[in-house]
Design a protein around this motif. Sequence first.
Motif, short mmCIF file in Angstrom:
data_model
loop_
_atom_site.label_atom_id
_atom_site.label_comp_id
_atom_site.label_asym_id
_atom_site.label_seq_id
_atom_site.Cartn_x
_atom_site.Cartn_y
_atom_site.Cartn_z
N ILE A 103 0.87 -1.18 0.00
CA ILE A 103 0.00 0.00 0.00
C ILE A 103 0.90 1.22 0.00
O ILE A 103 1.67 1.42 0.94
CB ILE A 103 -0.93 0.00 1.23
N GLU A 283 3.03 11.54 4.50
CA GLU A 283 2.53 10.17 4.37
C GLU A 283 3.36 9.40 3.33
O GLU A 283 3.71 8.23 3.53
CB GLU A 283 1.06 10.21 3.95
N TRP A 287 5.64 5.87 3.37
CA TRP A 287 5.54 4.76 2.42
C TRP A 287 6.88 4.46 1.77
O TRP A 287 7.22 3.31 1.49
CB TRP A 287 4.50 5.07 1.34
N PRO A 752 0.83 7.03 9.78
CA PRO A 752 1.77 7.61 8.81
C PRO A 752 1.90 9.13 8.91
O PRO A 752 1.74 9.85 7.94
CB PRO A 752 1.13 7.22 7.46
N GLN B 143 -7.12 10.47 8.59
CA GLN B 143 -6.15 9.98 7.62
C GLN B 143 -6.44 10.66 6.29
O GLN B 143 -7.51 11.21 6.08
CB GLN B 143 -6.29 8.46 7.45
N SER B 144 -5.47 10.56 5.39
CA SER B 144 -5.63 11.21 4.09
C SER B 144 -6.73 10.52 3.29
O SER B 144 -7.13 9.39 3.58
CB SER B 144 -4.31 11.13 3.32
N GLN B 146 -6.46 9.30 0.34
CA GLN B 146 -5.87 8.08 -0.23
C GLN B 146 -5.87 6.94 0.79
O GLN B 146 -6.23 5.81 0.49
CB GLN B 146 -4.45 8.41 -0.69
N TRP B 147 -5.52 7.26 2.00
CA TRP B 147 -5.46 6.24 3.06
C TRP B 147 -6.84 5.67 3.32
O TRP B 147 -7.03 4.46 3.39
CB TRP B 147 -4.90 6.88 4.34
N SER B 150 -8.07 3.32 0.89
CA SER B 150 -7.45 1.98 0.97
C SER B 150 -8.27 1.00 1.80
O SER B 150 -8.17 -0.19 1.59
CB SER B 150 -6.05 2.07 1.60
N CYS C 42 5.36 18.42 8.10
CA CYS C 42 4.53 17.36 8.67
C CYS C 42 3.16 17.24 8.02
O CYS C 42 2.62 16.17 7.89
CB CYS C 42 4.35 17.57 10.16
#
Lengths: 881, 340, 173
Positions: A103, A283, A287, A752, B143-144, B146-147, B150, C42
Motif C-alpha cells: 500500500i 505520508e 511509504w 503515517p 487519515q488522508s 488516499q489512506w 485503501s 509534517c
Amino acid sequence: MAKNGSNGDFSVIGKPVAFVDAAGKTTGSGKYTDDLTMPGMLVGKILHSPLPHARIKRLDVSGAEQLEGVVAVVVGKDAPNKYGILPVGHDETALAVDKVRYIGDNVACVCAVDESTAERALELIDVEYEPLPAYFDPEESMKAERDLIHEQRPHNIEKDYHHVFGDPDAGFAASDVIHEARYIANEVTHAAMEPHSTLAAFEIDPQSGEPGRLTVWSSTQVPYYLQHKLSLVLEMPMSQIRVIKPLVGGGFGGKSEVIPLEIIAAVAARKAKAPVKITYTREEVFWAHRGRPRTIIDLKVGAKRDGSLQAVSARVVQDGGAYCSYGVVTILYSGALLGAIYDIPNVRYDGYRVLTNKPACGAMRGHGTVNVRFAFESAFDEIASKLALDPAEIRRRNLLKPPAITVNGLRVQSYGLPECIDRVIEGSGWGARKGKLQAQGSVRRGMGLGCSHYVSGAANSIIRSDMPHSTVNIKIDRDGGVVVYTGASDIGQGSDTMVAQVAAEVLGCTLRRVKVIAADTDLTPIDIGSYSSRVTFMNGNATLRAAEDVKKQIVSAAARKLGCPPEDVVMRGDLVFRRGASLVEPGREQSAAEILEAKDAPRGGPVSSNAPTVSGKVEGQILRGSLQQKRKEEGRRDQLTFEEAVVAAIDFHGALSGTGSYAPPQEARGGAFKGSGVGPSPAYSYCAQVAEVSVDEDTGEVAVHKIWAAHDCGRALNPVSVEGQVIGSVWMGLGQALQEEMVWKDGLLINPGMLGYCSPSAAESPEIECYIVESVDPEGPFGAKECSEGSLAATIPAISNAIYDACGIRLRESPFTPERVLAALRERDQQKKLNLTEGVSPTAPERFREHGGATWFAGKGPARHELDPARTGRVSDVTGD
Amino acid sequence: MSLPEFKFVRPQSLSEAVAILQQHSPAADPLAPRRPPEERGGIEIIAGGTDLIPSMRQRLFEPEFVLDIRAIRELRGIREVPGGDLELGALTTLTEIERSAIIRQRYPVLAEAARTVASPVIRNMATIGGNICLDTRCVWYNQSLQWRKSCGFCIKKDGDLCHVAPGGQKCWAAFSADTPPALLCLEAEIEIAGPAGPRRLPLSELYTGEGDARMNLRRNEILARIILPRRTANWRGAYRKLRIRGSIDYPLAGVAVAIENNGHIQQANIAITGVNPAPVLVKRAGGLLAGKALSESLAAEAADLAARTAKPLTTSALTPEYRREIVRVFTRRALMEAGG
Amino acid sequence: MKKQLISIRVNGRTHEIAIAPSQLLLECLRQDLGLTGSKRACEDSSCGACTVLIGGTPMLSCATLAMSVALDDDGHGPEITTVEGIAEHGSLAAIQKAYGDWGGAQCGFCTPGFMCTVSALLDHNSDPSEAEVRDALSSNLCRCTGYMQMYQAVRAAIEAERKGRAAAGTGTH
C-alpha cells in the motif's frame, strides 16, 4: 566542554567550530530541494496503490490527461528498466509495471501546473486491480509457495545466511550458564524533518536540438548512486546526467539509496518536456520508508562461571517489506556485528531477510546492528544476573585485546571500549548508586548499562571494485583561496565542515580560506555517499591526501624562498616558515595577515579602502598582489604568508591543484566466507552508556532521567559536532526504546504522520551527557573514526537493563510502551493479566495477540484476496524454531 | 496536500456571522444539528485553525465556505459578570486561559487542562471554543483521502462501516480535547448564538455521545461564550492526561476532577475524555464522594466508577484495556492531589 | 477558484499578492514571496517547522489561512515575522549565532521554526528558566539534535544579549 577537547597539537581540528553552512540554516537562506524553482517548472504528484498486493488489470489515465493544467501522466511502461541500490537486488521500477506490492506502491505520476491541479488529476485516474494474497508476517511469508512477491525469490526469502565461526556446540557444552530468549524489535523509521524532494530538468542539446543533458537536484545521501541508477533507468550515459545535492534536511539512511520519486521525477521531466519537481507528503515519506525492519531474534548465549563468553547463537528474521533495498546488507550486518564487539570464540548465525507486502525496509542509523545489540546486551545482563556479576564487570571480562582479529575476521586496531565503560561507570556514580536508588511511592528508579560499536564505513563497496571509495580535488588560486571539491554529501552531519577543517589543518591556513564545493557530480570527483558512517574516515582521508599533495607543491616552492630543505618548511597559522623561525606567538596564528599588513602596507597603515590605488582599484586583493610582487623581488625570507607561498608555488609549478583518494586497505576487507563482504571496516567505533530511568508501577510509564554516553571516535575533529552526533544517536535510540513504532493493519500503516509516529519532543527528552573517548586510530584521518551511528544501539539495552534494575522485569520487545511495561509488571506480581489483545485482529497469530496490536491492528483493512490466509483466519501458529 | 477550494468570509460581528450561517444552511432543514463532517459543500467555522485545516487537507471537510470568526471582537476576552460568574469568549486562546490570573486562582483545573493541550505554539492559536467543539478522532478517520480509500472509508466519513466496532451503525470516534472535562467538572454553561438570539445550556448537554453527530449545535449557530459559575469557583482540581509524548499529542485518556473540600468533601465532580465519543461526567461520583473525608480507599472506589464509565476502543494508540486502567489510576491520583 | 488581491505585511514590508482563498500563509510565504525559510514538514500541524511570528506570537503558518492575516482596507492587520526577518541589520541575531556555535542546528530543516519560537520566548522573557526554555522548545520537533545542544545555545544567546554583543559563544567553548 573542556573535557571533550582534543589533546593533540593542532590548529583547526580538535576545536569546536560552527558548521560552515550554519548561517544559511539559522537565517533560512539556505536552500533545500523543495525551496528551488525553475521557470516553467511543473509539480509532480504520484498515485499510490491502495492494495498491498495486486495485479494491475487496467490503468486508464486519459481522464487525468484531459484535465486543464495537466501536462503529462507517467506510467510504468514509460520507464520499465529495473534498478535497486544493491546489484543483487534490482527489483524496483520507477512506477509499477504489472503489479503493486505494498500500500503506497507507485502507480502513476501526474505533472501539472500546480499542486492542486495535480491532486485533482490523480482522482481521475482509473485503475482496476486484481487482489493477490498478501503477506505481512515474515514467518508466514517464508512458507509461501505461490503468489510470490517477486517471482525470482522462492518462499519470499530475499536472502538467508548461515554462518558458523569456531565451534558453537563445543562452546555451549563448555558453558556453565546458558541463556536463551526471543527478542523482538518493532519497526521504526527515520522521520527526517525534510520530506524527500527532487527537481529534474533536461537541457536541449545544441547539436541535435533534442533534449540532452539531465540535471537532478535531490535530497540524497548518495548523489553518485542516484546518477548511476538514473543512467540505468533512463538509458542515458552517466556523463549526461548531473546530480546536485542542495542542503539536505536529515537522512539517517532514509535518503541513502535511490528513492522512487527521484527516478519518477526524471522520467516525468522527460515525458513532460519540462522541469518537474516532486516533493513527498509526510505520508509518502512513510511509504517510501527504508527504515529499520521489525526483527525477531532467537538468541542463545553461553558463558563460564567467571563470566567469560563461550558461544553465541542467533536466528534472526527481518521483516523486509516488498523490495530488497539494502536488505541483504542489513541481514549480514546483523550477523557480522552481533558478537564482534567482545572476545567471543564461537558464533553461529542464521539470518533470514524476508519479503512482505509492506513498504521496503532499508538502512537506518546503526544499520543492522541496533536490534541484535538490544537482544545481545539484554541477554548479557541476564547472564550477569544469573552469575551474580556486575554488568560492567562481566563486560570488562570479555573485552578484545587489540590489535585483534575477531572470530569472523574483522580487524580491530583501535578499541576504546574499556575507557568508554570506565567513563560512564564513573560519571554516573554506578558503584554507589546502581541497585540502591530510592523508590518514591509507585515510582521506582534504576540504572542500566549497554555497549555498542559500529563501522567507519564498509571496507567493501556495494558495487565490488577496486576503485577508490572517495576522491577529493583541491584547487588553490593566486588569491590564496582554497577550494575543495568533494563528493561527500553533507546531510546535516557536518561533512562539509569536516572536509574544510582537514584541508585547513594540513595546509596550515585558516578555516575561512577554505571553500567546499560538495556533492555535484559535474564538479566533484566520485564519493560513494553518506552512509555507514564512512565519510569522516574515507572522505576525510581523501581530503587529507589531496591537501598533502598540494602542500607538497607549496612546500617545495617555499623551500626555495626560505632557503631551506622542504622538510624544514612549516605551514601553520596562515604562515609558511622555516622550522624554529616562527614569528608568531602561539595562539596568535589568526593574526598573520594583520602582522603582514602592519609590516608591509604602504605608509605604514593597514590595508584599507583608503589605501592608495593600484591599477585604479582599491581592493585588497590586487593590492596584496603588488605586495607579493614586491616581496618576490626581495630574495630570501624567513617566512612567507600563505598567499605569498601560494603565489610562489604557482609561479614555480604553473598551477596549484592536488588530488587524493582513499580505498580501504586489503587487510581490512575481512575473511573469505560467503557474506564476508559486509561487516569489515577499516576501523570501528565503540560506545558505552548508562541510563537512569524511573518506572511508574501503577501506569507502566517509563521516564529516562539521564543518559551518560561515552563514544570512542578515534580523534574528535570537531568536538561540538561529535557531541551532537553522539547525543543525536542516543536520543534516536531513546525514541525506538520507548515510543516509536510503526503500527500496521494488513499492510496499511496506521500512523503515517508526525502526530501518530511519536518521535520524542523536548518535553520528555532527557539530559544526555557525552564523553568523547579518543583512541586515535592508526588509519583514520588524524586518527578519527565513526561518531554518528554507533551510539544509537547501546541506548535501547541500557534502558531495558535500567528498567530491570528498577523493578525486576525483563522487556524483550521494543518499544517499551507503558502497556507492555504494565503487562510485564502484572506478570511479575502474578496479577490479573493485562489484555493487550483487544486491538488485535482475531485472525492474527497467537504471538501477535500476546505482544499487542502493533502488526495486526483490528478493523477492516484493505480489500483482500479470497485465499488470503489472514482474511480467512486460517493463519497457523509457528514457534519459529 | 493542498487545501480544497472554498470561499472565504470574515464577518466583523456575531450577528453578521449568524446571518451568513443562516443564509448558507440548507433551506430544507436549517435547524438540523450540524453533523460534521458535512457532505461536500456547506459552511465550516474556523477559529484557531489547528483542527479544521489539517482535516481539510485530508479531505475530511470540503466546505463551500469557510467562515473566519476571528475578527469578531465580542467573542474575545475573559470577564467577570455581575453575580460573580466568569465569562470566556469562545475565541479566548488556550494560552490566554493558562496564563489568566483569575482562572488560575478560581478555576485552577481549567488552567491545568489548558496547559496540557498540544504544544505552546498550538495553544497560541487554538481557542477554548474550538477545543470544546473539537472533532472526534479515530485512527480510521484522521487519515488522508488516499489512506481512507485503501480501507473502504468509515462510517464517519464517506463510508458505511465502523472499523472499530464492525457490524455496528454507531461511530465510536473518541472525543479528544483536554479542557472540556475540566469545564464539565466546573459545571460550566455555554451560550450559543443563533438567528433567534442566544440560548444557554449546561456544557454537558452539548454533547450527544455519538462519534459523528457529536454536538447539539445547529447549522446556523455559533458557540459564543463559556460561563464558569461562581458556585464552583475556588474548587480544588487536577487534570491527568495520558500521552506518549510530553508535548503535541492528543489525550489517549484524560481525567479531570474538581472538589469543594473543607476537611470533608462538600461537592465533587469527575469527568473523563479521550476514551468515549464525548467528554463525560462520571455519574454517581459526586454522590459517592460528597460528605466524606477523602481517603485512598474512597478514591479507589471513585476510580472504579470512572473506569466503568470509560468505553475505550481501538480508535487510538495504546490498547483499550490499558487506557481504561489508566483512567482508574489517574482518577485516584487526581482525587488525592485535588483533595490533598 | 478566482484569486483575490490581498495585502500582507511580512518582515516590515507590505506585499500585494493575488491568492486563492484556500491558500495557506505558508504557501503564500514560500511561493508568492519567495521566503522559503519556513518549511513544510509534517502536514498535520504537529512539527512546528513552519512557525512564524504573527503579531509577535509564534504560530503555525501551515494552519493559518493567508486571508486571515491580510490587512484590512485601512491597512490594519498583523505584522508577520519569518525566520528571514529575525536577522538583525544583515548580521546574525544572537540566537542565530549561538545555534551555529553550539550545534543547535544540524540538518537545519527545523531550525527556522526554532528561531521563531525561541526569539519570541526571549523577546517576552529575557531570562527564562530551564523549564521555560524546555516548554518553549517542546512546540517544535527536531530529529537530529535531541534538543540538548539547543539549551546551551539558548543560554549562550541570553548571555550574549546580556553582554550586549552580537557574537555569542566566541571564545567560550
